[in-house]
Design a protein around this motif. Structure first.
Motif, PDB file in Angstrom:
ATOM      1  N   LEU A 117      26.356   9.170  33.951  1.00 22.77           N
ATOM      2  CA  LEU A 117      26.668   9.127  35.460  1.00 22.77           C
ATOM      3  C   LEU A 117      25.559   8.568  36.126  1.00 22.77           C
ATOM      4  CD1 LEU A 117      27.530  12.875  35.551  1.00 22.77           C
ATOM      5  CD2 LEU A 117      29.006  11.026  36.312  1.00 22.77           C
ATOM      6  N   ARG A 118      24.179   8.453  35.571  1.00 28.52           N
ATOM      7  CA  ARG A 118      23.164   7.563  36.258  1.00 28.52           C
ATOM      8  C   ARG A 118      23.316   6.027  36.020  1.00 28.52           C
ATOM      9  NH1 ARG A 118      19.645  10.904  33.344  1.00 28.52           N
ATOM     10  NH2 ARG A 118      18.610   9.108  32.562  1.00 28.52           N
ATOM     11  N   THR A 119      23.876   5.820  34.929  1.00 28.11           N
ATOM     12  CA  THR A 119      23.946   4.594  34.377  1.00 28.11           C
ATOM     13  C   THR A 119      25.066   3.712  34.779  1.00 28.11           C
ATOM     14  OG1 THR A 119      22.565   5.154  32.337  1.00 28.11           O
ATOM     15  CG2 THR A 119      23.660   3.058  32.284  1.00 28.11           C
ATOM     16  N   VAL A 120      26.322   4.276  34.624  1.00 30.93           N
ATOM     17  CA  VAL A 120      27.555   3.379  35.161  1.00 30.93           C
ATOM     18  C   VAL A 120      27.504   2.610  36.434  1.00 30.93           C
ATOM     19  CG1 VAL A 120      29.927   3.678  35.719  1.00 30.93           C
ATOM     20  CG2 VAL A 120      29.029   4.613  33.470  1.00 30.93           C
ATOM     21  N   PRO A 121      27.030   3.345  37.469  1.00 31.01           N
ATOM     22  CA  PRO A 121      26.962   2.437  39.014  1.00 31.01           C
ATOM     23  C   PRO A 121      26.323   1.401  38.797  1.00 31.01           C
ATOM     24  CG  PRO A 121      26.885   5.085  39.167  1.00 31.01           C
ATOM     25  CD  PRO A 121      26.721   4.659  37.766  1.00 31.01           C
ATOM     26  N   VAL A 122      24.913   1.508  38.110  1.00 27.83           N
ATOM     27  CA  VAL A 122      24.027   0.305  37.985  1.00 27.83           C
ATOM     28  C   VAL A 122      24.626  -0.568  37.083  1.00 27.83           C
ATOM     29  CG1 VAL A 122      21.735  -0.240  37.221  1.00 27.83           C
ATOM     30  CG2 VAL A 122      22.322   1.963  38.210  1.00 27.83           C
ATOM     31  N   ALA A 123      25.178  -0.335  35.802  1.00 29.06           N
ATOM     32  CA  ALA A 123      26.010  -1.253  35.019  1.00 29.06           C
ATOM     33  C   ALA A 123      27.091  -1.888  35.587  1.00 29.06           C
ATOM     34  CB  ALA A 123      26.371  -0.503  33.869  1.00 29.06           C
ATOM     35  N   VAL A 124      27.683  -1.287  36.387  1.00 30.85           N
ATOM     36  CA  VAL A 124      28.644  -1.965  37.287  1.00 30.85           C
ATOM     37  C   VAL A 124      28.247  -2.932  38.278  1.00 30.85           C
ATOM     38  CG1 VAL A 124      30.642  -1.508  38.994  1.00 30.85           C
ATOM     39  CG2 VAL A 124      30.504  -0.149  37.024  1.00 30.85           C
ATOM     40  N   ALA A 125      27.212  -2.541  38.972  1.00 30.37           N
ATOM     41  CA  ALA A 125      26.558  -3.494  39.788  1.00 30.37           C
ATOM     42  C   ALA A 125      26.316  -4.916  39.275  1.00 30.37           C
ATOM     43  CB  ALA A 125      25.548  -2.973  40.447  1.00 30.37           C
ATOM     44  N   LEU A 126      25.429  -4.490  38.088  1.00 29.66           N
ATOM     45  CA  LEU A 126      25.138  -5.714  37.151  1.00 29.66           C
ATOM     46  C   LEU A 126      26.329  -6.639  36.762  1.00 29.66           C
ATOM     47  CD1 LEU A 126      22.363  -4.113  34.954  1.00 29.66           C
ATOM     48  CD2 LEU A 126      22.022  -5.860  36.613  1.00 29.66           C
TER      49      LEU A 126
END
Length: 448
Positions: A117-126
């Motif tokens: 839940l913490r990582t997916v939004p950041v990974a999607v932005a990348l």
């Protein structure tokens, strides 16, 4: 050829660079760009890489930057190894889960969901940034939870993102050596999700040697997974599970071992790496030797709680060898860049490989890799016991992706509640509340 490493200040980056130093063929990586948001960590890792490169005349050039667009521009390959929230975040994931009596491991159960839940939004932005700045780059994802994050990125990068993990490689290598076979010549029938897969056969010269292993208690007790799961259980399954399945098959024992440990794994690594980076602030500190000592301690204590719970003892010397994910990454880059056909176990979109999952679901299976990327090969259907776990965990991953995209708190609760290792909807709700309290990055879960 240019390689960009996202999370370039990460502790394991020297493993990747060490693998690159051994590649002297035409078309090799000639420039490595390290990107990280932490300048001190970048400086420390760049020092280690500098010492690694001494005496290597054609060592890849190393550039460190905190500018993401600069790092991505012109990249042929992008290696993603970020850790959102750092090791303090991992320690908090473990602490909250264990306080409610459930597993807090980094990629399995409540801890893995919180990390996702913490990582997916950041990974999607990348992924979106890569698609815009370096649309022709191939992305190799090692960010955990690797299967979930690869699937999130694939929605924006398609088949140009490929997830890697060293667990299947290490497992196959150990089985082959126990059977007296050359790991390079063995063909492994492995299928499942990341950290949720099984070796169902190991073919050497066209013959499946796994039944010989399963029939011999002495052989089963001679390698890590045999000691971890026990010969009787492996014979009952008729397969060798990925080591992470110990958390499912022996959940009570694993939770108790974590609760009784002096420190959780995340807390141990947090303290250990804080010490490493603090020592590296001394310009006189021997960078490579300091890193080597820290790495050896890290590897020796890997999955220590599970081995204690199973009475498996200390790790064998062969289990501490290098040749893990960095070698998978190097083999993958070689196959794509040089059109050298290779067979690797990777995390890719399903495309009908496992009939119980849809085409877009990312699975971990053997693949053929060449200049066109990675294509999953046909595998035998999963047995029913594996189908149950694989479909349940994929439903959890899909709920995490829904929550990350919509900000829905109820989708986050559903992700926890549907996981096989969370035994109550009430506990799932408390987990969400607990993680919201300790992770400011989850504030986006503000919709019903």
């Amino acid at each position: 050829m240019k390689l960009t490493i996202l999370g370039g200040g990460g502790f394991r980056v020297p493993l990747v660079y060490g693998a690159l130093l051994g590649d002297h063929a035409e078309g090799r990586v000639s420039r490595v760009t390290l990107y990280d948001t932490d300048a001190d960590r970048l400086t420390a890792v760049a020092r280690v890489l500098g010492e690694q490169a001494r005496g290597v005349s054609d060592a890849p050039e190393v550039v460190a930057t905190g500018d993401l667009d600069e790092a991505l521009r012109g990249a042929d390959f992008v290696f993603s190894a970020i850790r959102v929230g750092g090791l303090e975040g991992r320690a908090a994931d473990e602490r909250v889960a264990l306080g409610l009596g459930v597993l807090g491991q980094e990629t399995v159960g409540a801890g893995g969901i919180a990390y996702g839940l913490r990582t997916v939004p950041v990974a999607v932005a990348l992924a979106r940034r890569i698609a815009r700045i370096a649309p022709d780059a191939w992305v190799i994802n090692f960010t955990n939870p690797a299967g979930l994050v690869t699937e999130a990125m694939s929605r924006h990068l398609g088949d140009r993102v490929i997830g890697i993990c060293d667990s299947p490689v290490g497992l196959g290598r150990r089985i082959a050596r126990v059977l007296g076979a050359d790991p390079a010549r063995a063909r492994i029938d492995y299928a499942g999700l990341n950290h949720l897969g099984w070796v169902r056969a190991l073919h050497v010269d066209g013959r499946d040697e796994l039944p010989r292993l399963l029939a011999d208690p002495a052989l089963l007790g001679s390698f890590e997974e045999g000691r971890l799961f026990g010969a009787d259980w492996l014979r009952s399954l008729g397969a060798i599970p990925n080591e992470y399945l110990h958390y499912y098959y022996f959940n009570r024992e694993a939770v108790r071992a974590y609760q009784e440990a002096e420190r959780t794994r995340g807390a141990f690594l947090r303290d250990q790496q804080e010490g490493f980076y603090a020592r590296m602030r001394d310009p006189a500190a021997p960078a490579l030797a300091t890193w080597d000592r820290t790495r050896a301690e890290r590897e020796a204590t890997y999955m220590a709680e599970s081995r204690d719970a199973a009475g498996a003892g200390e790790r064998e010397e062969s289990d501490l060898e290098s040749g893990g994910y960095e070698q998978v990454a190097l083999a993958l880059m070689r196959a794509v860049a040089r059109d050298e056909r290779a067979s690797l176990i990777l995390n890719v979109r399903n495309r009908g490989t496992l009939s119980v999952l849809d085409a877009e679901a990312v699975v971990e299976v053997p693949c053929l890799v060449d200049a066109d990327g990675a294509r999953p090969v046909a595998v035998d259907p999963l047995p029913y016991h594996a189908v149950g776990l694989v479909t349940a965990v994929k439903a959890v991953e899909r709920a995490v992706l829904e929550a990350a995209e919509s900000g829905s708190r109820s989708a986050a609760v559903r992700a926890f509640a549907l996981h096989p290792l969370v035994d109550s909807v009430t506990v799932a709700r408390r987990l969400v509340e607990g993680y919201l309290d300790v992770h400011p990055g989850l504030a986006y879960l503000d919709r019903p």
